[in-house]
Design a protein around this motif. Structure first.
Motif, mmCIF file in Angstrom:
data_model
loop_
_atom_site.group_PDB
_atom_site.id
_atom_site.type_symbol
_atom_site.label_atom_id
_atom_site.label_comp_id
_atom_site.label_asym_id
_atom_site.label_seq_id
_atom_site.Cartn_x
_atom_site.Cartn_y
_atom_site.Cartn_z
ATOM 1 N N THR A 110 0.875 -1.329 0.149
ATOM 2 C CA THR A 110 0.060 -0.242 -0.391
ATOM 3 C C THR A 110 0.902 1.545 0.031
ATOM 4 O OG1 THR A 110 0.050 0.220 2.425
ATOM 5 C CG2 THR A 110 -1.791 -0.878 1.518
ATOM 6 N N GLY A 111 2.681 1.200 0.057
ATOM 7 C CA GLY A 111 3.037 2.287 -0.391
ATOM 8 C C GLY A 111 3.726 2.733 0.890
ATOM 9 N N TYR A 112 2.843 2.470 2.381
ATOM 10 C CA TYR A 112 3.439 3.226 3.368
ATOM 11 C C TYR A 112 4.686 3.218 4.432
ATOM 12 C CZ TYR A 112 3.229 3.081 8.934
ATOM 13 O OH TYR A 112 3.130 3.233 10.324
ATOM 14 N N TYR A 113 5.287 2.199 3.944
ATOM 15 C CA TYR A 113 7.427 2.670 4.462
ATOM 16 C C TYR A 113 7.694 3.400 3.097
ATOM 17 C CZ TYR A 113 6.580 -1.342 7.370
ATOM 18 O OH TYR A 113 5.518 -2.300 7.861
ATOM 19 N N LEU A 114 6.957 3.073 1.707
ATOM 20 C CA LEU A 114 7.511 4.800 0.753
ATOM 21 C C LEU A 114 7.312 6.100 1.237
ATOM 22 C CD1 LEU A 114 8.669 5.286 -1.690
ATOM 23 C CD2 LEU A 114 6.985 4.477 -3.221
ATOM 24 N N ALA A 115 5.650 5.993 1.502
ATOM 25 C CA ALA A 115 5.442 7.322 1.765
ATOM 26 C C ALA A 115 6.172 7.783 3.631
ATOM 27 C CB ALA A 115 4.098 7.097 2.311
ATOM 28 N N GLY A 116 6.307 7.001 3.887
ATOM 29 C CA GLY A 116 8.052 7.615 5.522
ATOM 30 C C GLY A 116 8.255 7.914 4.855
ATOM 31 N N LEU A 117 9.193 7.263 3.868
ATOM 32 C CA LEU A 117 10.526 7.689 3.508
ATOM 33 C C LEU A 117 11.076 9.064 2.906
ATOM 34 C CD1 LEU A 117 13.761 6.965 3.336
ATOM 35 C CD2 LEU A 117 12.954 5.568 1.888
ATOM 36 N N LEU A 118 9.618 9.020 1.999
ATOM 37 C CA LEU A 118 9.556 10.153 0.626
ATOM 38 C C LEU A 118 9.390 11.327 1.775
ATOM 39 C CD1 LEU A 118 7.348 9.191 -1.601
ATOM 40 C CD2 LEU A 118 10.119 10.038 -1.804
ATOM 41 N N ALA A 166 -3.837 -3.536 -3.789
ATOM 42 C CA ALA A 166 -2.433 -2.422 -3.179
ATOM 43 C C ALA A 166 -2.002 -1.562 -3.705
ATOM 44 C CB ALA A 166 -1.426 -3.470 -3.179
ATOM 45 N N LEU A 167 -2.463 -1.469 -5.060
ATOM 46 C CA LEU A 167 -1.836 -0.443 -5.707
ATOM 47 C C LEU A 167 -2.543 0.742 -5.868
ATOM 48 C CD1 LEU A 167 -0.148 -2.372 -9.345
ATOM 49 C CD2 LEU A 167 1.081 -0.986 -7.822
ATOM 50 N N ARG A 168 -3.739 0.944 -5.915
ATOM 51 C CA ARG A 168 -4.914 1.591 -5.686
ATOM 52 C C ARG A 168 -4.800 2.582 -4.731
ATOM 53 N NH1 ARG A 168 -10.162 -2.636 -7.106
ATOM 54 N NH2 ARG A 168 -9.787 -2.024 -8.979
ATOM 55 N N PHE A 169 -4.370 2.227 -3.030
ATOM 56 C CA PHE A 169 -3.683 3.027 -1.670
ATOM 57 C C PHE A 169 -2.416 3.353 -2.442
ATOM 58 C CE2 PHE A 169 -6.436 -1.024 0.250
ATOM 59 C CZ PHE A 169 -7.721 -0.151 1.172
ATOM 60 N N ALA A 170 -0.973 2.364 -2.755
ATOM 61 C CA ALA A 170 0.304 3.000 -3.229
ATOM 62 C C ALA A 170 -0.204 4.018 -3.847
ATOM 63 C CB ALA A 170 0.708 1.424 -3.535
ATOM 64 N N ALA A 171 -1.043 4.459 -5.357
ATOM 65 C CA ALA A 171 -1.045 5.520 -6.149
ATOM 66 C C ALA A 171 -1.257 6.548 -5.915
ATOM 67 C CB ALA A 171 -1.675 4.338 -7.095
ATOM 68 N N ARG A 172 -1.856 6.995 -4.906
ATOM 69 C CA ARG A 172 -2.487 7.575 -3.291
ATOM 70 C C ARG A 172 -1.490 8.183 -1.712
ATOM 71 N NH1 ARG A 172 -7.558 4.508 -3.305
ATOM 72 N NH2 ARG A 172 -7.755 4.208 -1.596
ATOM 73 N N ALA A 173 -0.197 7.131 -2.046
ATOM 74 C CA ALA A 173 0.117 6.962 -0.185
ATOM 75 C C ALA A 173 0.919 8.116 -0.542
ATOM 76 C CB ALA A 173 1.278 5.796 -0.231
ATOM 77 N N HIS A 174 1.569 8.942 -1.542
ATOM 78 C CA HIS A 174 2.071 10.489 -1.104
ATOM 79 C C HIS A 174 2.014 10.981 -2.474
ATOM 80 C CE1 HIS A 174 5.805 12.764 0.066
ATOM 81 N NE2 HIS A 174 5.310 12.614 1.253
ATOM 82 N N GLN A 205 12.114 11.216 -4.606
ATOM 83 C CA GLN A 205 10.764 10.665 -5.933
ATOM 84 C C GLN A 205 11.007 8.823 -5.486
ATOM 85 O OE1 GLN A 205 8.456 12.242 -7.619
ATOM 86 N NE2 GLN A 205 9.310 14.528 -7.832
ATOM 87 N N GLY A 206 9.504 8.673 -5.716
ATOM 88 C CA GLY A 206 9.555 7.160 -5.611
ATOM 89 C C GLY A 206 8.271 6.502 -6.621
ATOM 90 N N LEU A 207 8.840 5.322 -6.243
ATOM 91 C CA LEU A 207 8.247 4.587 -7.074
ATOM 92 C C LEU A 207 8.150 3.468 -6.872
ATOM 93 C CD1 LEU A 207 6.823 3.437 -10.114
ATOM 94 C CD2 LEU A 207 9.055 2.708 -11.144
ATOM 95 N N GLY A 208 6.803 2.578 -5.993
ATOM 96 C CA GLY A 208 6.085 1.331 -5.369
ATOM 97 C C GLY A 208 5.720 0.442 -6.766
ATOM 98 N N VAL A 209 6.280 -0.797 -6.001
ATOM 99 C CA VAL A 209 6.046 -1.921 -7.771
ATOM 100 C C VAL A 209 4.774 -3.087 -6.233
ATOM 101 C CG1 VAL A 209 7.062 -3.478 -9.287
ATOM 102 C CG2 VAL A 209 7.900 -1.002 -8.825
ATOM 103 N N ASP A 210 4.079 -3.370 -6.934
ATOM 104 C CA ASP A 210 3.918 -3.914 -7.011
ATOM 105 C C ASP A 210 2.321 -5.605 -7.581
ATOM 106 O OD1 ASP A 210 3.085 -5.212 -3.453
ATOM 107 O OD2 ASP A 210 1.431 -6.292 -4.630
ATOM 108 N N THR A 211 1.660 -6.531 -7.257
ATOM 109 C CA THR A 211 1.357 -6.410 -8.324
ATOM 110 C C THR A 211 -0.182 -6.688 -7.542
ATOM 111 O OG1 THR A 211 1.621 -8.961 -7.396
ATOM 112 C CG2 THR A 211 3.686 -8.433 -9.061
ATOM 113 N N SER A 212 -0.138 -6.448 -6.484
ATOM 114 C CA SER A 212 -1.860 -6.582 -5.819
ATOM 115 C C SER A 212 -2.514 -5.008 -6.471
ATOM 116 C CB SER A 212 -2.201 -6.593 -4.148
ATOM 117 O OG SER A 212 -2.892 -6.059 -4.068
ATOM 118 N N VAL A 213 -3.524 -6.029 -7.928
ATOM 119 C CA VAL A 213 -4.245 -3.987 -7.731
ATOM 120 C C VAL A 213 -4.448 -3.470 -6.595
ATOM 121 C CG1 VAL A 213 -6.622 -3.259 -8.954
ATOM 122 C CG2 VAL A 213 -4.718 -5.263 -9.875
#
Length: 279
Positions: A102-110, A127-135, A117-125
């Motif tokens: 969901t991008g939680y750790y990347l968002a904290g780092l950013l 999770a990606l919906r959350f990650a795309a708006r995490a930060h 700039q960050g790019l989160g990669v996952d195979t879960s659709v």
């Protein structure tokens, strides 16, 4: 009129290549296309899927992704998020988060690296919906992390891998010279109280550290390793979410979670975080 491409994703477009033929990708409306006419749509949620062939089955399903988002939003794992930020190089500007959920750790780092700039990669659709708006500076994409990454060489200076699959050869390839890899994995007693109460939960491989170094040492030099350990007091709902957001969710039947339905319990989070420099 088509929706604009999210700015975080636009910042990574020059780094992406076609996963089928490895040619450059061009943005046409909300689709990435190569000269061989392979095309990849940018979803309405803001992520782009670069998966090819058989759909990946290892990512979180909808229930797992929701449980992860709910649990992490409480701040229960904030000490781990802080430890990652402390260990990461302060000069990092291009961060690739593999299996980032969901991008939680990347968002904290950013949050700690305002120029990155960050790019989160996952195979879960889901999770990606959350990650795309995490930060505001985090993009999201999907590809198979066990194959060649659809990225040019040397496009990142930090790869983040938190409780995620690892592909050391590809990590090294996409990192610039002197770039870093930050890995977080569970120690033997991670969530031991829950695992004792729910026997179906996945245990920790006793050779995990040995196998990690066998995989990484030919390509990376270990800079620093730190233990991260803290206790949580969890009510029933959060305890269920914690189990449900892990791979154990695929192995634990509903009746095995019944002991977690009432009461409060102390749970120990015990992990190891390490920073490695590309050789």
């Amino acid at each position: 009129m088509s929706r604009p491409v999210p700015a975080p994703l636009a910042s990574w477009l020059d780094s992406l290549v076609c996963p089928r033929c490895r040619r450059a990708l061009e943005l046409v409306d909300r689709t990435l296309r190569c000269a061989e006419r392979h095309s990849f749509d940018i979803a309405r949620a803001g992520y782009v899927s670069l998966l090819t062939g058989t759909p990946a089955t290892s990512g979180d399903d909808d229930d797992m992704a929701r449980a992860r988002d709910t649990f992490l939003a409480t701040g229960a794992y904030a000490p781990l998020q802080d430890a990652i930020a402390d260990l990461a190089p302060s000069a990092a500007r291009r961060i690739l988060d593999i299996g980032g959920g969901t991008g939680y750790y990347l968002a904290g780092l950013l949050d700690q690296l305002p120029a990155a700039q960050g790019l989160g990669v996952d195979t879960s659709v889901r999770a990606l919906r959350f990650a795309a708006r995490a930060h505001p500076r985090a993009a999201a994409a999907s590809w198979d992390v066990f194959t060649r990454f659809p990225l040019r060489d040397a496009v990142a200076d930090l790869v983040l891998d938190v409780f995620a699959p690892r592909n050391p050869e590809q990590f090294a390839r996409v990192l610039e010279p002197g770039g870093h890899l930050l890995v977080v994995r569970p120690d033997a007693d991670h969530l031991a109280q829950l695992r004792a109460q729910v026997p179906g939960m996945v245990g920790v491989d006793p050779r995990k550290e040995e196998r990690l170094h066998e995989a990484l040492d030919p390509l990376f030099t270990t800079v620093r390793t730190v233990p991260v350990r803290f206790d949580l007091s969890l009510g029933a709902a959060l305890a269920r979410d914690l189990v449900a957001m892990t791979p154990s969710a695929r192995h634990v039947a509903d009746e095995q979670l019944r002991p977690l339905l009432t009461g409060t319990r102390e749970v120990t989070v015990s992990v190891r975080a390490s920073l490695h420099r590309r050789r």
